[in-house]
Design an enzyme around this catalytic site. Structure first.
Site, PDB file in Angstrom:
ATOM      1  N   ASP A   1      25.973  -5.107 -61.163  1.00 35.13           N
ATOM      2  CA  ASP A   1      26.182  -3.985 -60.252  1.00 35.13           C
ATOM      3  C   ASP A   1      27.071  -2.897 -60.845  1.00 35.13           C
ATOM      4  OD1 ASP A   1      28.538  -5.366 -60.289  1.00 35.13           O
ATOM      5  OD2 ASP A   1      28.702  -5.647 -58.121  1.00 35.13           O
TER       6      ASP A   1
ATOM      7  N   ASP B   1      27.572  -3.384 -66.704  1.00 34.68           N
ATOM      8  CA  ASP B   1      26.358  -4.193 -66.822  1.00 34.68           C
ATOM      9  C   ASP B   1      25.168  -3.374 -67.333  1.00 34.68           C
ATOM     10  OD1 ASP B   1      27.581  -6.528 -65.651  1.00 34.68           O
ATOM     11  OD2 ASP B   1      27.428  -5.520 -63.718  1.00 34.68           O
TER      12      ASP B   1
ATOM     13  N   ASP C   1      25.732 -11.464 -63.179  1.00 34.31           N
ATOM     14  CA  ASP C   1      27.116 -11.099 -62.956  1.00 34.31           C
ATOM     15  C   ASP C   1      27.630 -11.934 -61.776  1.00 34.31           C
ATOM     16  OD1 ASP C   1      29.510  -9.614 -63.157  1.00 34.31           O
ATOM     17  OD2 ASP C   1      28.850  -8.272 -61.565  1.00 34.31           O
TER      18      ASP C   1
END
Length: 911
Positions: A643, A647, A339
């Site tokens: 986070d 995700d 990410d």
């Protein structure tokens, strides 16, 4: 949400609520302006259930515990325990069974923790909601919300369900956990296209997100499992955790070894009884001894210890491992999908560029710490010598509602992150909020509103002169400006210059803000929209970005050198993702693929694109999950970092899920295998290094263990084949196994990583544990050990030595050979004939030191002689034993030398 997720009388409601206008939403959901009648709300609640996520079906505790024993490693241990029980070695049996139970309990506890991922997502739902029912405002339990309810939102509220907004006043919603968008999203009521990504559906507010500013009214269009959070929960429920590469290899290795041991044992039994005339009872005990010598009883224990030591080392490097096998899996990773926001970047907006008339200023420093220089063309400048820059910075600080705070050395922003970045810019130039409030007091303001796209403030300077400052979207600011401010004062506006600079700055992935001023008082001494229509002077364009972490740049480079591809998968805009990727050396020269493009690809096309492209933008949870699966289908071992709750599905599906511990959501942490306590991508590179060391150490142990067991087995087989007196008794075989497994082999678990460990390519995901080289090394060392022990035994018997003494020498020859070979095993190819090789692992020296008194007791203690049939040895006989061990050491080092030269020749190719 589909039509059947609403209420019975509006079955034709569309799938995409963001495409409808507010009046159409009211019509479809039959929501009066005064909210639903209480009776209708109760009816809908009974029909569609409470606004909560349904708990998943789970196995009962007993079944979960029993399933922990369904593991090839534990089968091997239980088989070894059964053999030792048959031989009456109850201490060994008890130790092995205790290890089996401990392994099962650890697995049981870890599985229970993993199931908490779904609980963490359910905890994100707001416990309360403010609704309008029967024309009255009231607060209810969020679980009682139903489709069609009219909900009120205010600053600080967590959105209790998926809402279609029908009335908005300066609403900004933090959606990073759901979309990956690094800034709060400005909301409106306009309908958008059906294929708009989740982050671009400005008329929607989603369950679990946070209102950071403003107020709004919205109609509930999705509750419980029909919300976007519910969809993620469903994705998580349907994802089966994958076995790790190591466990798959050990499983195949264990099956092969079990079949081989049974086949050899059966052939030996038949040869001894039918071919050599031994009694079945005698041969049964010898076959059991043979099996005991061949079964790697120490493998499960050494694997657990090695992984546990890896966990400890990773914890010291800020990586908390939640699932033990993930330690090694990190070492086999071939692709890291990361990410962007908060992982590769700081999640702290930073001004990097200020464009004034005639000058472009670069701003140093990253994050919210007000440290950094201003420069032009690489030369540091004094802001006071550039009037346009100074006035632009003053405007940025004055036309601002955020606050910058320092707590225990950490800087943080209260309010909008973009406004916080402007305050940091001011602090870097020495113009702080305290100076602004005292010398330039604010008299009035017009707050930012999405429909107007600007904010304005009215001030009086130290001389009492009036000023109006405006900041907002560049095109909106350009519309109200007729002048521009440069080094020599005001000049007519050069619109083409500003549009060109805006395009150039945006192409670098920076978000743009325009700053302007007017030296005049409002018409009525308080600001109205009519005061912000024209006659302004353009001061600057400000370029803002969430910058990459410096340590992440170095870590990505280290991953590339280690042969690991790094891919960025983010919910942010494509331009921003490309710019950040370029700074991190990810996807340079390649296009960025958006979630909308991923959605229309079939699996085969996605597999191809997933391998070729390194930057993916505007990706939803489903897109991230599909990308991870596509890479795995291509044979990659994938680590996923993130986070947000968005995700979580990809984290759970990945071979190794890595969550951020500081800014990560609980859902992400619970779905992950590893949690980084410092939210630092660089820690992943360090964890990969530790993971590779763990696998190396397991490989070294297997290369040590198999020849050890093989040498014993060959001694027994050779004696039976050639009708010789048995050089080792069953009890002596078990003594050798007990000593080597409990002392010598364990030392390799503490082996430090080799120096070039991050200079290698990742091992092939489908690589077999027993490669051709492994088999060669095992066979070679097994024959060396057999030659030393059996040769010494036959030599002594030929020269009239007693059977007890000859057997004692054979046992000691095997154990001493193992001591020397343990030193060889520290490096698979590198030589150990140097100071580092001989003394670099103090645990190896300690293991040998612990083994020596055990062998002395075996040889010379009367009690041990009575149990094992051993006898005293003279100094000369001990020297012969040491010579047999040196034979193994010297030949093993010579073989390494030949292998190193062969590998160099193969790498160089034909001349």
């Amino acid at each position: 949400m589909n039509a059947r997720s609403t209420a019975g009388s509006f079955e034709r409601a569309p799938d995409q609520w963001h495409t409808l206008r507010p009046d159409e939403i009211r019509h479809h959901l039959q929501t009066p302006h005064g909210g639903l009648p209480e009776a209708e709300a109760r009816r809908r609640l009974a029909q569609y259930g409470p606004n909560r996520l349904a708990p998943p079906k789970r196995r009962g505790p007993l079944l979960r515990l029993l399933m922990q024993f369904h593991n090839i490693l534990l089968y091997v241990m239980m088989g070894a325990a059964a053999i030792t029980a048959v031989l009456g070695h109850w201490v060994d049996t008890g130790v092995l069974l205790a290890a089996v139970v401990i392994n099962a309990i650890i697995g049981f506890i870890q599985e229970g923790k993993a199931e908490a991922a779904l609980d963490a997502i359910r905890a994100m739902l707001s416990p309360h909601a403010t609704v309008v029912r029967d024309g009255h405002r009231r607060e209810i339990d969020a679980a009682d919300l139903v489709p069609g309810d009219l909900v009120l939102l205010g600053s600080g509220d967590r959105v209790p369900a998926d809402l279609r907004l029908v009335s908005v006043h300066e609403l900004r919603v933090e959606e990073a956990a759901l979309t990956g968008e690094s800034l709060p999203v400005e909301k409106g009521t306009e309908a958008v296209a059906a294929d708009a990504p989740l982050g671009d559906r400005y008329g929607m507010a989603y369950s679990g997100t946070l209102v950071v500013y403003g107020q709004a009214k919205g109609i509930v269009v999705g509750t419980g499992g029909a919300t976007e959070l519910g969809k993620i929960n469903e994705l998580l429920t349907g994802i089966q955790a994958l076995s790790t590469p190591l466990l798959r290899q050990i499983d195949r290795f264990g099956r092969f070894l079990a079949i081989a041991i049974l086949a050899i044992a059966a052939a030996t039994f038949l040869l001894g009884t039918l071919g050599r005339g031994h009694s079945p009872s005698e041969m049964f005990m010898m076959v059991v001894a043979l099996a005991a010598s061949a079964i790697p009883e120490g493998l499960p224990a050494i694997m657990t210890v090695t992984l546990a030591l890896g966990v400890q080392r990773m914890a010291r490097r800020n990586a908390i491992v939640r699932r033990l096998p993930a330690v090694e899996t990190l070492g086999s990773v071939t692709v890291i999908c990361s990410d962007k926001t908060g992982t590769l970047t700081r999640n702290e907006m930073t001004v990097q560029r200020v464009v004034c008339a005639g000058h472009v200023f670069d701003v140093g420093g990253v994050g919210y710490a007000p440290v950094g220089d201003f420069s032009v063309d690489g030369h540091i400048i004094d802001t006071d010598r550039y009037p346009a820059l100074s006035l632009a910075i003053r405007a940025a600080v004055l036309c601002n509602d955020a606050h910058l705070r320092e707590d225990d050395g950490l800087w943080r922003v209260e309010g909008d992150p973009t406004e916080g970045a402007l305050l940091v810019l001011g602090d870097k130039a020495g113009f702080t909020r305290n100076v602004a409030d005292s010398d330039w007091p604010r008299r009035d303001s017009i707050p930012f509103e999405s429909q107007h796209r600007f904010m304005a403030t009215y001030h009086r300077d130290a001389d009492g002169e009036p000023w109006i400052f405006v900041k907002g979207a560049p095109e909106r600011i350009l519309d109200i400006c007729t002048q521009q401010f440069d080094h020599d004062g005001e000049r007519p506006l050069d619109a083409d210059y500003w549009r060109r600079m805006a395009t150039d700055t945006a192409a670098q992935g920076l978000r743009l803000l325009g700053l302007a001023c007017k030296r005049a008082a409002p018409a009525e001494d308080h600001l109205r929209f009519a005061d912000v229509e024209d006659g302004y002077t353009l001061l600057a364009l400000v370029g803002i970005i969430d910058p990459p972490r410096e340590e992440a740049i170095h870590a990505v480079g280290e991953c590339h050198r280690a042969g690991i591809r790094v891919k960025m998968i983010t919910g942010d805009h494509a331009e921003t993702a490309r710019a950040i990727g370029a700074q991190l050396a990810i996807g340079i020269g390649k296009p960025a693929v958006t979630g909308a493009e991923v959605a229309i690809m079939d699996d085969a096309a996605l597999r191809r694109v997933a391998m070729e492209v390194d930057v993916f933008a505007r990706a939803s949870p489903e897109h991230k999950l599909r990308l991870v699966q596509a890479l795995q289908d291509d044979g990659q071992v994938v680590a996923m970092t993130g986070d947000g709750v968005n995700d979580a599905p990809a984290l759970k599906r990945a071979d190794v899920g890595v969550a951020m511990g500081m800014k990560g959501t609980e859902a992400a942490k619970e779905a992950a295998d590893v949690v980084l306590t410092d939210d630092n991508f660089a820690t992943i590179a360090a964890a990969v290094r530790e993971g590779r060391a763990v696998y190396d150490n397991l490989k070294k142990f297997i290369l040590f263990m198999l020849p050890t067991n093989g040498g014993e087995a060959l001694v027994v087989i050779a004696a039976i084949l050639f009708e010789l007196t048995l050089p080792l008794t069953p009890a002596q075989v078990l003594w050798i196994n007990m000593v080597t497994s409990s002392t010598l082999g364990l030392a390799l678990a503490f082996e430090p990583p080799e120096r070039n460990i991050m200079g290698r390519m990742p091992r092939p995901p489908r690589e077999a544990l027993l490669s051709g080289f492994f088999i060669w090394r095992v066979v070679m060392v097994s024959f060396l050990m057999m030659t030393g022990a059996l040769g010494l035994f036959l030599w002594e018997m030929e020269h009239g030595t007693s059977l007890e003494t000859a057997r004692t020498m054979a046992v000691n020859a095997v154990v001493v050979a193992e001591m020397f070979y343990l030193v060889n095993s520290r490096y698979i190819f590198a030589p150990v004939t140097n100071r580092e090789g001989l003394t670099g692992n103090r645990y190896v020296l300690a293991a040998i030191a612990a083994c020596i008194p055990l062998q002395l007791a075996f040889t010379h203690a009367p009690a041990m002689q009575a149990i094992f049939g051993s006898a005293d040895l003279s100094v000369i006989e001990w020297l012969k034993v040491v010579g047999a061990g040196l034979l193994v050491f010297c030949v093993a080092e010579l073989e390494k030398l030949v292998m190193r030269r062969a590998r160099v020749a193969a790498a160089e190719g034909p001349a």
